[in-house]
Scaffold this motif. Structure first.
Motif, PDB file in Angstrom:
ATOM      1  N   ALA A  41      -6.337  -6.396   7.083  1.00 22.09           N
ATOM      2  CA  ALA A  41      -5.782  -5.685   5.932  1.00 22.09           C
ATOM      3  C   ALA A  41      -6.242  -4.230   5.899  1.00 22.09           C
ATOM      4  O   ALA A  41      -5.469  -3.336   5.527  1.00 22.09           O
ATOM      5  CB  ALA A  41      -6.195  -6.393   4.642  1.00 22.09           C
ATOM      6  N   ALA A  42      -7.495  -3.991   6.292  1.00 29.83           N
ATOM      7  CA  ALA A  42      -8.004  -2.620   6.331  1.00 29.83           C
ATOM      8  C   ALA A  42      -7.227  -1.778   7.336  1.00 29.83           C
ATOM      9  O   ALA A  42      -6.910  -0.610   7.080  1.00 29.83           O
ATOM     10  CB  ALA A  42      -9.495  -2.627   6.682  1.00 29.83           C
ATOM     11  N   GLN A  43      -6.909  -2.373   8.487  1.00 25.23           N
ATOM     12  CA  GLN A  43      -6.124  -1.641   9.486  1.00 25.23           C
ATOM     13  C   GLN A  43      -4.722  -1.364   8.964  1.00 25.23           C
ATOM     14  O   GLN A  43      -4.170  -0.268   9.153  1.00 25.23           O
ATOM     15  CB  GLN A  43      -6.058  -2.434  10.795  1.00 25.23           C
ATOM     16  CG  GLN A  43      -7.390  -2.896  11.349  1.00 25.23           C
ATOM     17  CD  GLN A  43      -8.462  -1.838  11.307  1.00 25.23           C
ATOM     18  OE1 GLN A  43      -8.281  -0.717  11.789  1.00 25.23           O
ATOM     19  NE2 GLN A  43      -9.605  -2.173  10.711  1.00 25.23           N
ATOM     20  N   ALA A  44      -4.131  -2.369   8.307  1.00 24.94           N
ATOM     21  CA  ALA A  44      -2.793  -2.175   7.746  1.00 24.94           C
ATOM     22  C   ALA A  44      -2.801  -1.100   6.675  1.00 24.94           C
ATOM     23  O   ALA A  44      -1.884  -0.274   6.595  1.00 24.94           O
ATOM     24  CB  ALA A  44      -2.271  -3.496   7.178  1.00 24.94           C
ATOM     25  N   SER A  45      -3.851  -1.087   5.845  1.00 23.64           N
ATOM     26  CA  SER A  45      -3.960  -0.083   4.786  1.00 23.64           C
ATOM     27  C   SER A  45      -4.057   1.323   5.371  1.00 23.64           C
ATOM     28  O   SER A  45      -3.494   2.276   4.824  1.00 23.64           O
ATOM     29  CB  SER A  45      -5.194  -0.358   3.920  1.00 23.64           C
ATOM     30  OG  SER A  45      -5.119  -1.633   3.331  1.00 23.64           O
ATOM     31  N   ALA A  46      -4.771   1.445   6.486  1.00 27.11           N
ATOM     32  CA  ALA A  46      -5.002   2.761   7.073  1.00 27.11           C
ATOM     33  C   ALA A  46      -3.803   3.269   7.860  1.00 27.11           C
ATOM     34  O   ALA A  46      -3.495   4.461   7.836  1.00 27.11           O
ATOM     35  CB  ALA A  46      -6.237   2.707   7.977  1.00 27.11           C
ATOM     36  N   PHE A  47      -3.110   2.370   8.555  1.00 26.77           N
ATOM     37  CA  PHE A  47      -2.089   2.809   9.506  1.00 26.77           C
ATOM     38  C   PHE A  47      -0.660   2.605   9.020  1.00 26.77           C
ATOM     39  O   PHE A  47       0.274   3.062   9.677  1.00 26.77           O
ATOM     40  CB  PHE A  47      -2.281   2.083  10.836  1.00 26.77           C
ATOM     41  CG  PHE A  47      -3.578   2.415  11.513  1.00 26.77           C
ATOM     42  CD1 PHE A  47      -3.818   3.698  11.989  1.00 26.77           C
ATOM     43  CD2 PHE A  47      -4.579   1.469  11.663  1.00 26.77           C
ATOM     44  CE1 PHE A  47      -5.018   4.017  12.611  1.00 26.77           C
ATOM     45  CE2 PHE A  47      -5.780   1.767  12.274  1.00 26.77           C
ATOM     46  CZ  PHE A  47      -5.996   3.052  12.749  1.00 26.77           C
ATOM     47  N   ALA A  48      -0.454   1.924   7.895  1.00 31.68           N
ATOM     48  CA  ALA A  48       0.909   1.662   7.427  1.00 31.68           C
ATOM     49  C   ALA A  48       1.651   2.963   7.132  1.00 31.68           C
ATOM     50  O   ALA A  48       2.766   3.177   7.625  1.00 31.68           O
ATOM     51  CB  ALA A  48       0.883   0.765   6.196  1.00 31.68           C
ATOM     52  N   LEU A  49       1.047   3.829   6.326  1.00 28.70           N
ATOM     53  CA  LEU A  49       1.718   5.068   5.953  1.00 28.70           C
ATOM     54  C   LEU A  49       1.923   6.003   7.144  1.00 28.70           C
ATOM     55  O   LEU A  49       3.043   6.532   7.321  1.00 28.70           O
ATOM     56  CB  LEU A  49       0.934   5.762   4.839  1.00 28.70           C
ATOM     57  CG  LEU A  49       1.571   7.024   4.263  1.00 28.70           C
ATOM     58  CD1 LEU A  49       2.958   6.725   3.718  1.00 28.70           C
ATOM     59  CD2 LEU A  49       0.683   7.621   3.159  1.00 28.70           C
ATOM     60  N   PRO A  50       0.906   6.241   8.017  1.00 24.85           N
ATOM     61  CA  PRO A  50       1.169   7.069   9.200  1.00 24.85           C
ATOM     62  C   PRO A  50       2.260   6.496  10.099  1.00 24.85           C
ATOM     63  O   PRO A  50       3.057   7.258  10.670  1.00 24.85           O
ATOM     64  CB  PRO A  50      -0.191   7.083   9.925  1.00 24.85           C
ATOM     65  CG  PRO A  50      -1.190   6.861   8.847  1.00 24.85           C
ATOM     66  CD  PRO A  50      -0.533   5.922   7.895  1.00 24.85           C
ATOM     67  N   LEU A  51       2.304   5.165  10.243  1.00 24.79           N
ATOM     68  CA  LEU A  51       3.357   4.554  11.053  1.00 24.79           C
ATOM     69  C   LEU A  51       4.730   4.767  10.428  1.00 24.79           C
ATOM     70  O   LEU A  51       5.711   5.059  11.134  1.00 24.79           O
ATOM     71  CB  LEU A  51       3.090   3.057  11.227  1.00 24.79           C
ATOM     72  CG  LEU A  51       2.155   2.643  12.363  1.00 24.79           C
ATOM     73  CD1 LEU A  51       1.884   1.149  12.309  1.00 24.79           C
ATOM     74  CD2 LEU A  51       2.739   3.029  13.718  1.00 24.79           C
ATOM     75  N   ILE A  99       0.816  -1.219   0.000  1.00 26.76           N
ATOM     76  CA  ILE A  99       0.000   0.000   0.000  1.00 26.76           C
ATOM     77  C   ILE A  99       0.849   1.269   0.000  1.00 26.76           C
ATOM     78  O   ILE A  99       0.567   2.221  -0.755  1.00 26.76           O
ATOM     79  CB  ILE A  99      -0.989  -0.002   1.182  1.00 26.76           C
ATOM     80  CG1 ILE A  99      -2.033  -1.094   1.001  1.00 26.76           C
ATOM     81  CG2 ILE A  99      -1.666   1.356   1.327  1.00 26.76           C
ATOM     82  CD1 ILE A  99      -2.899  -0.934  -0.228  1.00 26.76           C
ATOM     83  N   PRO A 100       1.927   1.354   0.797  1.00 25.65           N
ATOM     84  CA  PRO A 100       2.725   2.600   0.795  1.00 25.65           C
ATOM     85  C   PRO A 100       3.798   2.644  -0.290  1.00 25.65           C
ATOM     86  O   PRO A 100       4.707   3.470  -0.204  1.00 25.65           O
ATOM     87  CB  PRO A 100       3.383   2.590   2.193  1.00 25.65           C
ATOM     88  CG  PRO A 100       2.855   1.415   2.923  1.00 25.65           C
ATOM     89  CD  PRO A 100       2.375   0.459   1.892  1.00 25.65           C
TER      90      PRO A 100
END
Length: 424
Positions: free
Chosen positions: A392-402, A252-253
């Motif tokens: 996967a939805a959580q990973a999609s949402a928080f990967a870039l901010p993390l 995603i990122p």
């Protein structure tokens, strides 16, 4: 060709293949186009990632429960007859959207339509194939799914460069319309006679000496969540979800990590990076399916004919223990510390290894769930898939901010830790 293989082939060509392509293309072809969508709709990246990516995954999970429940009651074929028109409508709205609201509605409809293809497809294969053939058949079926996941991002990126990001939804609309005609004309129902809920209602009316009148029956789509009370299903769901989320942490990122780090600026080049993960999954899926069948046959022979469904899970160990967590960890290290072509090659190798590892975990685990719950195949697949897409939805949402907060190495290390937790 036997009747069994004729049924599988006709359904595969007319519905399964195209259904799998829709799910993959609707999801993956959009990701490389995010920068173009931002410019076109004049919207921040966080808004698009939430509405068009995370919401898509959320709707995919929720709608799958509804499709699975009604596929057991009314049969597999009606699900396609409902889902394909929704895919047409959603794709048309996405292609014509001029605001985030319209884009969100279109993506939600696409997700709702795509949700039934995987669970109902696997259920139909379990209807047709016996135990010793099931792993190989499901593995072969996933080749179409995973191959489309491999080519969808690059196709979407090329379309965005040479035409517009709106081109792919138009193409999906056209193919879904032709597929709807194919489904109406060709594929038969695969549910065993008398196994559907509507068949039982008809039989009950006949036994009572009454004339059966078809009527709509409301079902609780989330009743299948009760399957999670069984440790076999819950452990498989958590383990596959922990492995699956690593794929989204890596992919995603891409536009913000691998792309800028190695000078990959165009959507087509970003999309090409997805090929490595998809090709790994595509090549590994039929092999892993065959291996899991061989393990079942070998172990049953050793026990003098006694079958233990847990034997199939032995095929997941190399992927869960090594390939998935180590690939995402090395991926983060390569982006942070290894520049140039060598670093890019290592990233590609990590994506390829992660793709192989994922199918080693997800494929045999899904087949195992089907083995132990033969009468609830669609429900158990959708429960496991729903948990997987929630992660996967959580990973999609928080990967870039993390990544922006703690760095790419720490984020990938955290994802690797989650994958090891799933294995444990």
């Amino acid at each position: 060709m036997t009747r069994k293989h004729y049924i599988l082939l006709s359904r595969f060509l007319a519905a399964r293949l195209t259904g799998s392509l829709f799910k993959a293309f609707a999801a993956s072809s959009f990701v490389p186009c995010v920068p173009e969508v931002l410019k076109d709709l004049n919207t921040p990246g966080e808004v698009i990632n939430f509405t068009a990516v995370r919401l898509y995954m959320f709707m995919l999970g929720i709608s799958a429960f509804i499709r699975a429940s009604y596929s057991r009651f009314y049969g597999r074929r009606p699900i396609y007859l409902i889902s394909l028109p929704l895919m047409c409508l959603g794709s048309l709205i996405v292609s014509l959207s001029t605001s985030v609201v319209e884009l969100t509605i279109g993506r939600a409809l696409q997700a709702s339509a795509a949700s039934g293809f995987i669970s109902v497809g696997v259920s139909s294969i379990s209807d047709i194939y016996k135990l010793e053939e099931r792993g190989t058949a499901i593995g072969a079926y996933y080749v179409a799914v995973l191959l489309s996941l491999a080519i969808a991002p690059m196709t979407g990126g090329i379309a965005a460069i040479y035409a517009s990001w709106r081109l792919m939804p138009i193409i999906i609309f056209g193919i879904s319309l032709s597929s709807l005609i194919s489904v109406i004309m060709f594929p038969p129902e695969t549910c065993h006679p008398g196994s559907r809920g509507v068949d039982k209602l008809r039989e009950g009316a006949e036994l009572a000496g009454q004339t059966y009148r078809p009527k709509w029956v409301w079902l609780n789509p989330f009743q299948s969540l009760k399957l999670l009370r069984g440790p076999n299903v819950s452990f498989v769901a958590i383990a596959t979800a922990c492995a699956f989320m690593t794929d989204y942490v890596m992919l995603i990122p891409l536009s913000y990590t691998t792309g800028p780090r190695y000078g990959l600026t165009s959507p087509a080049l970003i999309g090409a990076c997805f090929l490595n993960s998809g090709l790994g999954s595509t090549l590994g899926s039929p092999i892993v399916g065959r291996i899991s069948d061989k393990i079942i046959i070998s172990k049953r022979k050793q026990r003098g004919g006694k079958w233990l469904p847990e034997d199939r899970l032995l095929a997941t160990l190399p992927g869960a223990m090594f390939l998935v967590p180590l690939s995402v960890l090395m991926y983060g290290i390569a982006i942070e510390f290894i520049p140039g072509k060598i670093g890019l090659i290592i990233c590609f190798m990590c994506l390829f290894a992660n793709g192989i590892g994922l199918v080693m975990v997800i494929g045999p685990s899904g087949t195992y769930a089907v083995d132990i719950l033969q009468t609830q195949t669609a429900e158990v697949i959708v429960v496991i898939s729903g948990i997987r897409h929630f992660f996967a939805a959580q990973a999609s949402a928080f990967a870039l901010p993390l990544i922006e907060s703690i760095g790419v190495v720490a984020t990938c290390a955290l994802a690797a830790g989650v994958a090891w937790f799933g294995f444990a």
